[in-house]
Design an enzyme around this catalytic site. Structure first.
Site, short mmCIF file in Angstrom:
data_model
loop_
_atom_site.label_atom_id
_atom_site.label_comp_id
_atom_site.label_asym_id
_atom_site.label_seq_id
_atom_site.Cartn_x
_atom_site.Cartn_y
_atom_site.Cartn_z
N CYS A 110 47.47 -47.47 3.46
CA CYS A 110 48.29 -49.06 2.64
C CYS A 110 49.20 -49.69 3.11
O CYS A 110 48.97 -50.69 3.46
CB CYS A 110 48.25 -48.10 1.55
SG CYS A 110 47.26 -47.35 0.14
N ARG A 112 44.93 -41.78 8.49
CA ARG A 112 44.18 -42.91 9.27
C ARG A 112 46.31 -43.68 9.82
O ARG A 112 47.04 -43.72 9.25
CB ARG A 112 44.01 -44.34 7.56
CG ARG A 112 42.94 -43.77 7.80
CD ARG A 112 42.12 -43.86 6.45
NE ARG A 112 42.90 -43.48 5.52
CZ ARG A 112 42.80 -43.98 3.80
NH1 ARG A 112 42.32 -45.13 4.06
NH2 ARG A 112 43.73 -42.81 3.00
N LYS A 162 51.09 -55.66 -7.26
CA LYS A 162 50.68 -54.71 -5.95
C LYS A 162 51.39 -54.56 -3.82
O LYS A 162 51.73 -53.47 -3.25
CB LYS A 162 49.12 -53.56 -5.67
CG LYS A 162 48.78 -52.69 -4.86
CD LYS A 162 49.41 -50.82 -5.27
CE LYS A 162 48.96 -50.70 -3.36
NZ LYS A 162 47.59 -49.57 -4.13
N ALA A 176 64.70 -43.41 8.57
CA ALA A 176 64.58 -44.09 9.76
C ALA A 176 63.74 -43.07 10.79
O ALA A 176 63.78 -41.81 10.30
CB ALA A 176 65.43 -44.73 10.90
N GLY A 177 63.18 -43.34 12.19
CA GLY A 177 61.72 -42.97 12.46
C GLY A 177 61.05 -43.52 13.24
O GLY A 177 61.26 -44.85 13.47
C1 UDX Z 1 52.21 -45.95 -0.36
C2 UDX Z 1 53.25 -46.51 -1.17
O1 UDX Z 1 54.16 -46.00 -1.35
C3 UDX Z 1 52.26 -46.68 -2.64
O2 UDX Z 1 52.47 -46.98 -3.76
C4 UDX Z 1 50.77 -47.16 -3.20
O3 UDX Z 1 50.27 -46.64 -3.71
C5 UDX Z 1 50.41 -46.80 -1.25
O4 UDX Z 1 51.14 -46.92 -0.70
P1 UDX Z 1 51.84 -43.66 0.95
O5 UDX Z 1 50.33 -44.59 1.73
O6 UDX Z 1 51.20 -42.21 0.75
O7 UDX Z 1 51.80 -44.87 -0.10
O8 UDX Z 1 52.60 -43.87 1.99
P2 UDX Z 1 54.51 -43.59 1.13
O9 UDX Z 1 55.25 -42.66 1.06
O10 UDX Z 1 54.66 -44.95 0.72
O11 UDX Z 1 54.61 -43.56 3.26
C6 UDX Z 1 53.50 -44.05 4.26
C7 UDX Z 1 54.60 -44.01 5.37
O12 UDX Z 1 56.07 -44.67 5.46
C8 UDX Z 1 54.14 -43.14 5.85
O13 UDX Z 1 54.42 -43.14 7.60
C9 UDX Z 1 55.96 -42.45 5.76
O14 UDX Z 1 55.94 -41.21 6.99
C10 UDX Z 1 56.98 -43.98 6.30
N1 UDX Z 1 58.50 -43.74 5.56
C11 UDX Z 1 58.28 -43.55 5.00
C12 UDX Z 1 59.37 -44.03 6.92
O15 UDX Z 1 59.15 -44.19 8.01
N2 UDX Z 1 60.18 -44.06 6.36
C13 UDX Z 1 60.78 -43.49 4.51
O16 UDX Z 1 61.71 -43.55 4.67
C14 UDX Z 1 59.49 -43.91 3.95
#
Ligand code: UDX
Length: 446
Positions: free
Chosen positions: A269, A339, A213, A261-262
């Protein structure tokens, strides 16, 4: 089967409802009476597409109940642990007090019937070594309770789909093969429907299952920070990181996903998991192994200040008195989760620099008003952008990515836009008369 889930937050509530959907009898236990009351009425405490319908359907069928009374979990054959493991205050390590309390509750109230063990199935993200410790506590309890680690990979916004149709299922089992086989059979019975779909199921030991994980989340975080580092290089050279990501993504060894990117990653998480992972590596005496995650974290956090600097730079470095419309507060779209949200962090920093910040978010607005009464939150884009000197898209909600630049233009005072998620078409916004700025997105005619 009769099941329980301890902890009815995002992970636990969704898991509980999904297990009821599979036909099991589920009781969700939580210490928060208000949350339990809400869930019992079939109302979701958070924004998650598809979840309210699933919750209502299963509460109405009687297969799904929520309670604060631990006596109600007595007869469950599997107790899923879905409580939070937040970052400790002032430290990188994870706070395991909720996991410890959940295990104590199960050990006290569970009543194994003799034929086969009752399972504690851990779903929370925990530092490696936790499952072994829980197994020792279970063995010492004098009850026939066995432990399996069964990590959850759900993404917010896709939580129901990720629970009912996961990419893979991982069972972390004890080394004793006889005991492990019995545990596997019990969990297989619970997930029978998923296994029929040929979803890969990996059997391994406790430490591997716990590491899977955090390794997955660390890899995802690294991918995002990698592309954000490339964005910094693009900023220094006039390159376009979106084209760069597309080009490298065509190589399927690299892949296109998670290369957006951003303003970077946030949420409940990724940030805390990479920090807890570093802390655990330190405890294990292998801290050097994960020092690269420090850089991943640093690149990610630098994006936030970098975006504030980008905004300030549009006004000669001074934000005082400038009206900034911030579109998006949640850490990602289709979520009301604030969060460690990069959007909210940036909004707060702009405000601290004297900008007149107005925020709108389709789902997180009410939560934001409660959590941050100091910030000015409005309900609509129209209200937010009125007379703005700068518009910033910080969470890529569909409502924002579909905005019409021509229609928005007459509403603002200064047609400047920062696209913090690189989701808008720069040419379209330029043509409509806007001063467009993406992240690492030098404007090219190509
Ligand atoms: C994440 C994991 O993806 C998931 O498998 C785990 O169980 C919990 O943590 P989550 O927190 O719901 O899930 O968000 P995720 O979709 O992974 O995005 C995390 C962050 O990364 C967001 O703030 C998103 O905006 C950012 N992100 C994601 C980017 O900045 N660029 C990307 O290409 C993808």
């Amino acid at each position: 089967m009769r099941l329980s889930t301890i902890g009815c937050g995002y992970l636990g509530a969704v898991h509980a409802a999904c297990m009821a959907e599979l036909g099991h009898e589920m009781v969700g236990l939580d210490v928060d009476q208000a949350k339990v009351d809400k869930l019992s009425r079939g109302e979701s405490p958070f924004h998650e597409p598809g979840f309210p319908e699933l919750l209502r359907r299963n509460v109405e069928s009687g297969r799904l109940r929520f309670t604060t009374d631990p006596a109600e979990i007595t007869d469950a054959e599997i107790h899923f642990i879905g409580v939070g493991t937040p970052q400790m205050k002032g430290r990188y390590a994870a706070d395991l007090s909720q996991v410890d309390a959940a295990v104590s509750t199960v050990l006290e109230h569970s009543r194994p019937r003799g034929e086969r063990p009752v399972l504690i199935a851990g779903k929370s993200t925990v530092p490696v070594g936790t499952a072994e410790g829980i197994a020792e506590r279970a063995a010492a309890s004098g009850k026939d309770i066995a432990v399996v680690w069964n990590p959850e990979f759900l993404r917010e916004g896709f939580a129901v789909k990720d629970t009912l149709h996961p990419d893979r299922i991982v069972y972390g089992l004890p080394e004793d093969r006889v005991r492990g086989t019995v545990i596997r059979e019990i969990l297989d019975e619970c997930y029978a429907q998923l296994l029929e779909e040929q979803i890969p199921r990996l059997l391994t030991n406790y430490p591997t299952s716990e590491l899977v994980k955090v390794a997955a989340n660390s890899f995802l975080a690294t991918k995002i920070s990698f592309i954000n580092a490339m964005a910094e290089l693009c900023e220094a050279t006039g390159g376009d990181v979106t084209k760069l990501a597309e080009a490298i993504g065509h190589d399927d060894r690299i892949g296109k996903k998670f290369l957006r990117a951003g303003i970077g990653f946030g949420g409940g998480c990724l940030p805390k998991d990479i920090r807890a992972f570093m802390a655990r590596a330190g405890e294990l005496g292998v801290d050097q192994t994960l020092t690269f995650l420090r850089e991943v974290d640093a690149i990610n956090l630098r994006r936030r200040e970098g975006t504030v600097e980008l905004a300030a730079g549009l006004f000669g470095g001074r934000l005082v008195g400038r009206k900034v419309a911030v579109l998006g507060a949640a850490f990602k779209p289709d979520s009301d989760d604030l969060r460690d949200s990069p959007a909210l962090d940036i909004a707060t920093r702009l405000w601290a620099r004297g900008a007149d910040v107005v925020i709108t978010d389709p789902a997180a607005g009410d939560g934001l008003r409660r959590a941050r009464p100091d910030l000015y939150v409005v309900d609509t884009v129209e209200q937010a952008v009125k007379n703005a000197d700068l518009v910033m898209v910080l969470t890529e909600w569909k409502q924002f990515t579909e905005l019409d630049p021509a229609e928005l233009l007459p509403r603002v005072r200064g047609p400047r836009i920062i696209d913090g998620r690189n989701v808008l078409d720069p040419h379209r916004w330029h043509e409509a008369g806007w001063d467009y700025h993406g992240i690492g997105r030098g404007v090219s005619t190509w």
